[in-house]
Enzyme design. Sequence first.
Site, PDB file in Angstrom:
ATOM      1  CG  ASP A 160      -1.959  -1.081   1.193  1.00 11.13           C
ATOM      2  OD1 ASP A 160      -2.387  -1.446   0.084  1.00 11.13           O
ATOM      3  OD2 ASP A 160      -2.346  -1.562   2.274  1.00 11.13           O
ATOM      4  CG  ASP A 178      -6.723  -1.784  -1.452  1.00 12.83           C
ATOM      5  OD1 ASP A 178      -6.948  -2.997  -1.628  1.00 12.83           O
ATOM      6  OD2 ASP A 178      -5.809  -1.359  -0.721  1.00 12.83           O
TER       7      ASP A 178
END
Length: 201
Positions: A160, A178
Amino acid sequence: MPALRLQSLRRRRKAPLRINGEERLFCEDCPLDRSGGRTSASPARFSLWIAFGFLILILDQATKFWFERHLDPGDFVPVIDGFFNLTLAHNYGAAFSFLASMGGWQRWLFSAIALAVIVVSLRLLWKHSRQTLFALSLTLILSGALGNLIDRSLWGYVIDFLDFYLGTWHWPAFNIADTAICLGAAGIIIDELIGVSKERS
């Protein structure tokens, strides 16, 4: 008897029908699609959606590769002061770090869920490839699920790098995959609401 046969053939014979401005072939025995028309499967459009999903997947993996090579976990680069940073985080959970602190079993659980989502999305995308919003949403979910599945398979965690925050409160870091999954889920909800609204009107 011949008259009955001829009548049966006429009922099954495909004929053109205009649905939402598109001319489609239909017959009585063809399954209904979600929009109330006949089957909307299209190999050409399915291929285009897969190609689009592949581009999203490449973008997701390329950005993760870049941040993994240029930052260490915990580093951050301010972009909008007080609101947005670029960072590097290793997420052992699901989207937005859900269940990230568990003992490691979640890797296999989320990998299995991602595989199921990919299979179901592919089947639905094949059947409904002519329905633009629904097919776009499925493509986003499919590419996002595959992007995070690749991370878990290779590294055991998801990379991330997008960090939004206000003051000292930080939203869990996330990535392109995401974002694609969330946009796809929102698109399916909107598509369903549009369908319900059309049925009521």
